[in-house]
Structure formats: C-alpha cells, structure tokens
Design an enzyme around this catalytic site. Structure first.
Site, mmCIF file in Angstrom:
data_model
loop_
_atom_site.group_PDB
_atom_site.id
_atom_site.type_symbol
_atom_site.label_atom_id
_atom_site.label_comp_id
_atom_site.label_asym_id
_atom_site.label_seq_id
_atom_site.Cartn_x
_atom_site.Cartn_y
_atom_site.Cartn_z
ATOM 1 N N SER A 160 60.315 37.531 12.428
ATOM 2 C CA SER A 160 61.321 38.038 11.510
ATOM 3 C C SER A 160 60.717 38.220 10.116
ATOM 4 C CB SER A 160 62.533 37.104 11.496
ATOM 5 O OG SER A 160 63.637 37.728 10.868
ATOM 6 N N ASP A 201 68.267 43.213 19.657
ATOM 7 C CA ASP A 201 67.932 42.993 18.260
ATOM 8 C C ASP A 201 68.220 44.275 17.483
ATOM 9 O OD1 ASP A 201 66.858 42.469 15.784
ATOM 10 O OD2 ASP A 201 64.899 41.818 16.522
ATOM 11 N N HIS A 209 67.475 38.659 18.582
ATOM 12 C CA HIS A 209 66.595 38.313 17.471
ATOM 13 C C HIS A 209 66.355 36.802 17.419
ATOM 14 C CE1 HIS A 209 64.599 39.436 13.712
ATOM 15 N NE2 HIS A 209 65.042 38.291 13.208
#
Length: 335
Positions: A173, A274, A304
């Site tokens: 991320s 995601d 995610h």
C-alpha cells in the site's frame, strides 16, 4: 503475468477476517477529521505494539536501531536464525495510508517475522514519519536516510552472513509507494554513493498510487474493504499532495523518467477486489514501457492488504511467491 485461482463475483471471507476489517475501518474512519488532521489520542486507545525481542521466537529475533531520535526515525531488524551465508536483506516499508501504523504494530511485526523466517531474509522494517503531522516528502526522506544509515553502519548492525549486495525493497500500500519513490531516489544517486547496498529487486504489494480521474475499479468497488475514494482522497490531502503529483500518479504526465536508471526488477501484486488495482496495473505497464523488467501477480478473489491476515491461504501463497522472486533474482546474479 500470473493469476492464482479464477475470479468470483462476490468477495467471500472468513468471519474472523470480516470482523477484523470492520474494526480497522471503524477505527481509522473515526480518527480521520474532515480538515485533513487526525485524532492520535483516539488511535492510542487501540495502539497495541510488539516490543523487540532479542530471544528467537519461531527462529526469529528482533532488535531496534535508532537512525535519528529527533524525528523518531528507527528501524526494526528481524534476524532469521538459519545456517548458511549470503542471506538476502529485505528493506520493508509498512502500509497505512502514510498516516497510520508502524513497524511494531502487531500486524506488521507478524508479517515481517514471517518474511524473515520463510524467505529467509534479514528484514529491516522502517519507522518513517506519518502524515498529516509530517507531509511530503518526509516519508521518502526517512526511507532514504534509513538506507544511507544502513550503508554507513551495516558492519555494526548486520551479522556477517547478511548480504547487502542482495538487497530488496518491499512495501505494501503506502509502503509500496514509498519503496518505489525511495528506489528512484537511490537509483538517481551518482555511483559510489551506495557501495554496500545493491538494490536488485522490488516487491510492490498492492502499492498506493492514484490520479485525479477515477478509474473503473474505483467506481465499481466503492464498498470494498479498507479502501474507498473518500479514504484515499483524505490520505493524499493529509500528505499535502494533489493526485497528479509525480509521487502519486506514477506513469502520469508528471512521472519521473526511469528509462535511464538502473531501476530494479519489480514484482507487482494486485487483488481483484482492490479499488486501486487499475493504478497498480498502470504502474506495472509503465515499468515495462520504461524498458525495465516487471512481473504481475494477481489474486482475483482478494482485497486490499489481504496478506496481513495469516488465516487466508492466499497470504501464505504470496509469501511463497515472494520467496521464488527473491531466489530467481539472486540466481540471476551468478548466471
């Protein structure tokens, strides 16, 4: 391009994972203020941290090293107690939208322990400054400075069998974004600036990129776990960046040209639920168009940050994919 399993129409998760996702989302949403600031006092109520442990637990011990006390810049070293020489080194940047979490948060402490044990590798997890108290480029400066500290002090930090000529960056991320931007900065340095640290691979796990124009996935997956347009907009605002900035929209009109750099071979991980997946695929394509090598790994039935949940089979599968990537890159050095 590699895909693990066929896509489902609906995200199906164990009850334990669903509960954890609800708690995390509720906590972060209540901490984010509309003006782009954050309620740290509220977050501290849920801030459970794992202390360093010099005694091996499941064959991994941990030690913290201070880089710059004035800005709370430090990293945690995960040492795998394994035999053999020339063990790779993985420099890891945690996720959390640039505003949340740390290396000693239990989810990331557990992830890095798994990396150290299963890859195996010496893992260095960097505690960079958080937004909005520290805006761009503080996070990238901290990542670079941690690497420079490692370059200059590795003999005092790493055991003899840790091989910095087999160094990898990894991040998920926001950490994937930081890994990319720090890698670019290091690759732009003149020869001789880094002699011990040789970056030979980058593991980009669902990196956090974006742009002003909404993608199809962002529109379609509005209710996906953890990530939504409102949440990502808040994070970029907290960083003080517009979404077409070179650090955000990698591959966009303002992107840094890497075609003449020794940018490392990159493994990009994407998940089918995601909302950021279109930006991640664009990153993968941009790397290739820049004349660099990249591999795309897809998990169509995941969301995610799925890999921080060890109860999911895909989490273990991804670690094995990372292990294979590292082994292939190391083998190529002697080919």
């Amino acid at each position: 391009m590699a895909t693990d399993s066929q896509p489902n129409q609906k995200l199906t998760l164990p009850l334990k994972t669903r509960i954890a996702l609800t708690v995390i989302s509720t906590m972060t949403d209540n901490a984010q203020r509309p003006d782009g600031t954050i309620n740290r006092r509220f977050l501290r109520l849920f801030d459970f941290r794992a202390p360093p442990n010099p005694k091996p637990v499941n064959s991994v011990s941990t030690t913290d090293f201070v880089v710059d006390q004035s800005r709370d810049l430090w990293f945690r070293l995960y040492t795998p107690h394994v035999s053999g020489d020339k063990i790779p080194v993985v420099v890891f940047f945690h996720g959390g939208g640039f505003a949340f979490l740390s290396p000693n948060a239990y989810p990331y402490d557990n992830v890095c322990r798994r990396f150290a044990r299963k890859l195996p590798a010496y893992v260095i997890s960097v505690n960079y400054r958080l937004a909005p108290e520290h805006r761009y480029p503080a996070q990238y400066d901290d990542g670079y400075d941690a690497l420079k500290f490692l370059e200059e002090n590795h003999g005092k930090i790493l055991p003899a069998n840790a091989d910095l000529s087999r160094c990898f960056f990894a991040g998920d991320s926001a950490g994937g974004n930081i890994a990319h931007n720090v890698a670019v900065r290091i690759c732009r340095e003149p020869r001789g600036c880094f002699t011990a640290v040789k970056l030979i691979g980058l593991i980009s796990i669902q990196p956090f990129f974006g742009g002003e124009e909404r993608t199809e996935a962002e529109k379609r997956l509005v209710g996906a776990p953890l990530v939504s347009p409102d949440r990502t907009d808040w994070c970029w605002k907290a960083m003080g960046l517009n979404r077409d900035h070179e650090a955000v929209n990698v591959g966009g009109p303002n992107a840094v040209d890497i075609s003449d750099l020794e940018y490392p071979e990159t493994m990009v991980v994407v998940a089918g639920f995601d909302p950021l997946q279109d930006w991640q695929r664009s990153y993968y394509e941009w790397i290739k168009l820049s004349g660099k090598r990249a591999t795309l790994i897809e998990y169509p039935n995941m969301f995610h940050a799925f890999y921080i949940f060890p109860e999911l089979p895909e989490s273990g599968q991804l670690i094995m994919r990372i292990k294979d990537f590292i082994a292939e890159r190391v083998a190529s050095l002697s080919a």
